[in-house]
Motif scaffolding. Sequence first.
Motif, PDB file in Angstrom:
ATOM      1  N   ARG A 226       1.007  -1.360  -0.097  1.00  0.00           N
ATOM      2  CA  ARG A 226      -0.041  -0.177   0.003  1.00  0.00           C
ATOM      3  C   ARG A 226       1.082   1.410  -0.067  1.00  0.00           C
ATOM      4  O   ARG A 226       0.642   2.142  -0.541  1.00  0.00           O
ATOM      5  CB  ARG A 226      -1.498  -0.409   1.302  1.00  0.00           C
ATOM      6  CG  ARG A 226      -2.087  -1.038   0.925  1.00  0.00           C
ATOM      7  CD  ARG A 226      -3.177  -0.719   1.825  1.00  0.00           C
ATOM      8  NE  ARG A 226      -2.628  -1.823   2.834  1.00  0.00           N
ATOM      9  CZ  ARG A 226      -3.213  -2.087   4.658  1.00  0.00           C
ATOM     10  NH1 ARG A 226      -3.972  -1.612   5.012  1.00  0.00           N
ATOM     11  NH2 ARG A 226      -2.855  -2.994   4.827  1.00  0.00           N
ATOM     12  N   TYR A 227       1.115   0.991   0.685  1.00  0.00           N
ATOM     13  CA  TYR A 227       2.579   2.527   0.590  1.00  0.00           C
ATOM     14  C   TYR A 227       3.443   2.311  -0.783  1.00  0.00           C
ATOM     15  O   TYR A 227       3.571   3.645  -0.582  1.00  0.00           O
ATOM     16  CB  TYR A 227       3.551   1.966   1.402  1.00  0.00           C
ATOM     17  CG  TYR A 227       3.383   2.875   3.235  1.00  0.00           C
ATOM     18  CD1 TYR A 227       3.409   3.999   3.156  1.00  0.00           C
ATOM     19  CD2 TYR A 227       3.833   2.083   3.947  1.00  0.00           C
ATOM     20  CE1 TYR A 227       2.775   4.282   4.881  1.00  0.00           C
ATOM     21  CE2 TYR A 227       2.949   2.009   5.771  1.00  0.00           C
ATOM     22  CZ  TYR A 227       3.262   3.712   5.719  1.00  0.00           C
ATOM     23  OH  TYR A 227       2.762   3.481   7.033  1.00  0.00           O
ATOM     24  N   LEU A 228       3.882   1.614  -1.010  1.00  0.00           N
ATOM     25  CA  LEU A 228       4.619   1.026  -2.576  1.00  0.00           C
ATOM     26  C   LEU A 228       3.414   1.997  -3.278  1.00  0.00           C
ATOM     27  O   LEU A 228       3.559   2.952  -4.206  1.00  0.00           O
ATOM     28  CB  LEU A 228       4.377   0.016  -3.413  1.00  0.00           C
ATOM     29  CG  LEU A 228       4.918  -0.539  -4.724  1.00  0.00           C
ATOM     30  CD1 LEU A 228       6.886   0.479  -4.151  1.00  0.00           C
ATOM     31  CD2 LEU A 228       5.806  -1.900  -5.151  1.00  0.00           C
ATOM     32  N   VAL A 229       2.130   1.482  -3.201  1.00  0.00           N
ATOM     33  CA  VAL A 229       1.527   1.975  -4.677  1.00  0.00           C
ATOM     34  C   VAL A 229       0.977   3.678  -4.428  1.00  0.00           C
ATOM     35  O   VAL A 229       0.730   4.719  -5.212  1.00  0.00           O
ATOM     36  CB  VAL A 229      -0.556   1.612  -4.556  1.00  0.00           C
ATOM     37  CG1 VAL A 229      -1.232   2.124  -4.809  1.00  0.00           C
ATOM     38  CG2 VAL A 229       0.093   0.132  -4.809  1.00  0.00           C
TER      39      VAL A 229
ATOM     40  N   ALA B  49      -2.890  17.906 -13.249  1.00  0.00           N
ATOM     41  CA  ALA B  49      -2.805  16.141 -13.399  1.00  0.00           C
ATOM     42  C   ALA B  49      -1.632  16.082 -11.945  1.00  0.00           C
ATOM     43  O   ALA B  49      -2.178  15.816 -11.323  1.00  0.00           O
ATOM     44  CB  ALA B  49      -2.149  16.173 -14.575  1.00  0.00           C
ATOM     45  N   ALA B  50      -0.326  16.802 -11.895  1.00  0.00           N
ATOM     46  CA  ALA B  50       0.641  15.948 -10.948  1.00  0.00           C
ATOM     47  C   ALA B  50      -0.434  16.447  -9.522  1.00  0.00           C
ATOM     48  O   ALA B  50       0.323  16.169  -8.541  1.00  0.00           O
ATOM     49  CB  ALA B  50       2.038  17.227 -11.280  1.00  0.00           C
TER      50      ALA B  50
ATOM     51  N   ILE C 199       2.882   9.356  -6.046  1.00  0.00           N
ATOM     52  CA  ILE C 199       2.978  10.548  -5.544  1.00  0.00           C
ATOM     53  C   ILE C 199       4.299  10.985  -7.311  1.00  0.00           C
ATOM     54  O   ILE C 199       4.955  11.771  -7.671  1.00  0.00           O
ATOM     55  CB  ILE C 199       4.323  10.220  -4.689  1.00  0.00           C
ATOM     56  CG1 ILE C 199       3.007  10.829  -3.632  1.00  0.00           C
ATOM     57  CG2 ILE C 199       5.371  11.968  -4.348  1.00  0.00           C
ATOM     58  CD1 ILE C 199       3.176  10.252  -2.376  1.00  0.00           C
ATOM     59  N   ALA C 200       5.284   9.578  -7.882  1.00  0.00           N
ATOM     60  CA  ALA C 200       6.314   9.572  -8.447  1.00  0.00           C
ATOM     61  C   ALA C 200       5.421  10.104  -9.957  1.00  0.00           C
ATOM     62  O   ALA C 200       5.827  10.373 -10.674  1.00  0.00           O
ATOM     63  CB  ALA C 200       6.574   8.464  -8.650  1.00  0.00           C
ATOM     64  N   MET C 201       4.295   9.796  -9.785  1.00  0.00           N
ATOM     65  CA  MET C 201       3.667   9.898 -11.343  1.00  0.00           C
ATOM     66  C   MET C 201       3.728  11.459 -11.420  1.00  0.00           C
ATOM     67  O   MET C 201       3.503  11.786 -12.312  1.00  0.00           O
ATOM     68  CB  MET C 201       2.559   9.324 -10.921  1.00  0.00           C
ATOM     69  CG  MET C 201       2.211   7.915 -11.759  1.00  0.00           C
ATOM     70  SD  MET C 201       3.162   7.408 -13.589  1.00  0.00           S
ATOM     71  CE  MET C 201       2.030   8.357 -14.464  1.00  0.00           C
ATOM     72  N   ALA C 202       3.326  11.747 -10.280  1.00  0.00           N
ATOM     73  CA  ALA C 202       2.779  13.689 -10.195  1.00  0.00           C
ATOM     74  C   ALA C 202       4.098  14.201 -10.386  1.00  0.00           C
ATOM     75  O   ALA C 202       4.705  15.037 -11.280  1.00  0.00           O
ATOM     76  CB  ALA C 202       2.156  14.147  -8.907  1.00  0.00           C
TER      77      ALA C 202
END
Length: 189
Positions: free
Chosen positions: A69-72, A170-171, A77-80
Amino acid sequence: MEALLTSTAMVALAEIGDKTQLLAIVLATRFKRPLPIILGILGATLANHALAALVGEQAAAFLDGLWFRYLVAASFIAMALWTLVPDKLDEDEARPSRFGPFLTTLVAFFIVEMGDKTQIATVALGARFHSVLWVTAGTTLGMMIANVPAVLLGNQLIKRVPLAKVRIAAAILFLAIGLWLLAQTAGSL
């Protein structure tokens, strides 16, 4: 319903100025036949995002644990951050083939979407919502919301839409979901 709406909003915003949207404009300019291009985008997106949502759902079911769940949450956040980086269409991807608008679009979109930020987001959404159907429906709707106007209006749309502002919006959406998932996971300890 939350999976559908969240998936639609995230992908529609993330797709603005994305490589696949630029490809839609190139294909529309080259073929000047919007309907087969739109149908090619729809077919490629349904196939690609159904697989991505399935991978996310299965990974979540198999790896259901606090660390996952932390990875998801971290992936949102990485996608942002990734969303803030503008995409460019490579010259090889910009040259449509001789196989007609539908087949060219179907194959090109499926391949270009592999490893793209919207595909990665679809995997994360599949993991988050555990719903291949609603995530696929939402991400496909988001792709169509972003790409149909690109096919129909082409370069005029790109000249009028402030892509930097859309990328920032989006970010912020990706970041908000990532932080919300972090807080939700930390609260479950």
